[in-house]
Design an enzyme around this catalytic site. Sequence first.
Site, PDB file in Angstrom:
ATOM      1  N   GLY A 242       0.839  -1.190   0.000  1.00 19.53           N
ATOM      2  CA  GLY A 242       0.000   0.000   0.000  1.00 19.53           C
ATOM      3  C   GLY A 242       0.869   1.233   0.000  1.00 19.53           C
ATOM      4  O   GLY A 242       1.944   1.204  -0.552  1.00 19.53           O
ATOM      5  N   SER A 243       0.409   2.337   0.587  1.00 21.66           N
ATOM      6  CA  SER A 243       1.268   3.512   0.763  1.00 21.66           C
ATOM      7  C   SER A 243       0.472   4.804   0.794  1.00 21.66           C
ATOM      8  O   SER A 243      -0.666   4.873   0.316  1.00 21.66           O
ATOM      9  CB  SER A 243       2.331   3.654  -0.332  1.00 21.66           C
ATOM     10  OG  SER A 243       3.122   2.501  -0.393  1.00 21.66           O
ATOM     11  N   ASN A 244       1.115   5.855   1.332  1.00 19.15           N
ATOM     12  CA  ASN A 244       0.681   7.238   1.182  1.00 19.15           C
ATOM     13  C   ASN A 244       1.854   8.030   0.627  1.00 19.15           C
ATOM     14  O   ASN A 244       3.007   7.716   0.893  1.00 19.15           O
ATOM     15  CB  ASN A 244       0.329   7.894   2.528  1.00 19.15           C
ATOM     16  CG  ASN A 244      -0.647   7.094   3.352  1.00 19.15           C
ATOM     17  OD1 ASN A 244      -1.732   6.793   2.915  1.00 19.15           O
ATOM     18  ND2 ASN A 244      -0.244   6.766   4.579  1.00 19.15           N
ATOM     19  N   ASN A 514      -3.578   5.131  -2.087  1.00 16.74           N
ATOM     20  CA  ASN A 514      -4.047   3.927  -2.774  1.00 16.74           C
ATOM     21  C   ASN A 514      -5.468   4.050  -3.283  1.00 16.74           C
ATOM     22  O   ASN A 514      -6.082   3.046  -3.635  1.00 16.74           O
ATOM     23  CB  ASN A 514      -3.899   2.673  -1.891  1.00 16.74           C
ATOM     24  CG  ASN A 514      -2.510   2.531  -1.333  1.00 16.74           C
ATOM     25  OD1 ASN A 514      -2.347   2.428  -0.128  1.00 16.74           O
ATOM     26  ND2 ASN A 514      -1.507   2.576  -2.191  1.00 16.74           N
TER      27      ASN A 514
END
Length: 808
Positions: A242-244, A514
Amino acid sequence: MRNRLRRLVLGATALFTAASALPAAAAPGPGRAEQHPSRDGLSAVIRYTEYGIPHILAKNYADLGFGTGWAQAADEVCTLADGFVTLRGERSRYFGADAAADGALSGARTNLASDLYFRGVRESRTVEKTLAEPAPVGPSGEVRDMMQGWAAGYNAWLKKNKTTDPACAGASWVRPVTELDVAARGLAIASISGEGRFVDTITTAKPPTGATPAASGPSVRKPDVKAVAKAADELWGDPGMGSNAVAFRGDTTANGRGLLLGNPHYPWEGGRRFWQSQQTIPGELNVSGGSLLGTPAISIGFNAHVAWSHTVSTGVPASFHRLTLDPADPTTYLVDGEPERMKKRIVTVAVKDGAPVTRTQWWTRYGPVVTSLSGQVPLPWTSTTAYALYDPNASNLRFSDTSLGFSKARSTDEVRASLARHQGIPWVNTIAADRAGHSLYTQSQVLPRITDGLAERCSTELGRTTYPASGIAILDGSRGDCALGSDPGAVVPGIFGPARMPTLENAPYVENSNGTAWMTNADRPITGYERVFGTVGTQLGLRTRGGIEDVAAMADKGRLTVRDLQRQQFANRVPAGDLAAEGVARACAALPGGRATGSDGTSVDVSEACGVLKAWDRTMDTGSRGALLFDRFWRRLEQAVPPGQLWKVPFSAADPVRTPNTLNSDAPGLATALADTMTELRAAGIALDAPLGSHQFVVRDGERLPVPGGAGQLGVWNVIQPTWDAAGGGYTEVPFGSSHLQAVGWDGSRCPVARTLLTYSQSSNPESPHFADQTRLFSGEKWVTSRFCEKDILSSPKLKVVRVHERH
């Protein structure tokens, strides 16, 4: 001693600088000759600073790869070696056929399935064929040099050093590698969301025997839309990837220069870990950041001019083709009425304490035959129909060249130029900022060229359900006019060209958590892209909503600095709590007699929870009281209450960041979820108002380290997806979450202003001094001040210099 060490470093630096400044007539010639600049072979200088971060200094790309391979082996030899066993298809030989596979490089459930797939890749010579392609389809000479150098550095470390990590000390499977192994790892990483997701069905698909009816029945013709969406989420909504990331434009910052905060969410263990370094070829390259293990280039990072990060995108990286089979032969399919025989891959795998296993895989012009999208959506191989998977990343070795282009970039425009030239990003978005104050978001990734028009014209009946519901295309493979075709500017046929990528430049902020490209900036929505990239106008996840709320407020406030990015990373705000905690507390207080009935029919006194939830500060800080109670409750509530019944105010595309809202406190299941949560925590002996860090922790070197952050489903930016172990004291390990953090800006100097943190630390070897040092920092919400410029590297109180050589 310190002065002598400084003289050594300065001398080495001067040597490399002089080499890089040679006039053209004196410089080494093109091609492979530059790999061995002296009779001693490859070499590099590695300067280690605090937390074991290596600054690798080299004369050329081969030497840089050598130093990188050496340093990665020093920190992660067992993890790397385990991955190379996977790529060679030898897990069954060493670890047993039925054991769980290495989940870092594919979705195979067992070693046998993994080996059958990767042996097939190896024996088909896919990697060699791709390496032989001229750039940009194949890797550039610079990347080839880095891969060959990486393999040589890894091997040199093995030859010179004794492995102390108990995970593989003395193991026969820790062996030297080749450029082919390094390239195979890059290919596996690129295709992990395509073919890698389907290894089990690729390796077990069999043609029908005897009389098998044609695919029919409601479950095949019209699958449940929810089942399709769930299957897509299982395949391409992997919580381990995932990630920001957010980039701010210069007019929102204190000095007019850009800012970038990267927060990828990746596994804390195994082969998908990041590894930190700085790579320097004086006069040519100078970049810091995190590399995916086993890869030679920086994957996410920064230099003196630009910073970038990635977030896993909503694009669907593979498509399916229904094959019309020859009635006389289920291994022959028809395209425009002409027969084509499937290609057999007969693969034999050695098995520990058993006879070798031989299996046949079936491949078509589109890719391998598969027999299911998921357990809920079968794709049966019958006497008349089969399905093939198309993954354009299965031959994509362009990621390292794209990343190397980022590493050399001096602006966000040059980041875009690297994306356009190499087109090697497989399954992520790119977010970037630069010294001049520009911001960039782009979903420039390798996707099958599925246009909405093509899907409308060529979808099978099944595809007419799957494509609008999830972006999964299932096309009629019997029609030549349903081929994916080619876009102008596309590096290879069958993928989108650069002009088709959802992109937003120079907005005050660009943010992605995401979600789809649509809500990269709430004031400047992106529209007009094909469904395969993602949706437009659909409900956002809580993490996307919370992220946009936070960064939009930051941009409005203005005069931002790197310190503001650091605060955002560890704000640990819980958007689900902001939306629902007060309503839950009121509903709790309104329960007759303060009691609720659990799922087992037991009446439970829940009155204590009401006050704890009301007093909770709505964060997942380690000292937050009530955070654990809400976390455990919310997980149950989402399972018990259908999404359409959870909120009183439904989603509106006209107000996507603030809707849905207002908890439906009368929703069936709310009281039950509260009762079950109380029962669970009491049985575990956990006080409802205990500080989160008392029950969300990891143990390193015998030390219990509280862990801040929370689950993405709560909307927390600082994602931590811990493992619940009530008997062990709560959340006692973190398999994945926030990983390589970077908060980057620039000032008037030549050095970037950067703070970094590798949450799980640089080495997975428990004998290493850098096994848990940055994890302790993460526990305390502290950062590492990056040492990018020479003066900062040389002034490190922990400076250690190692000159590494390849001896012949």
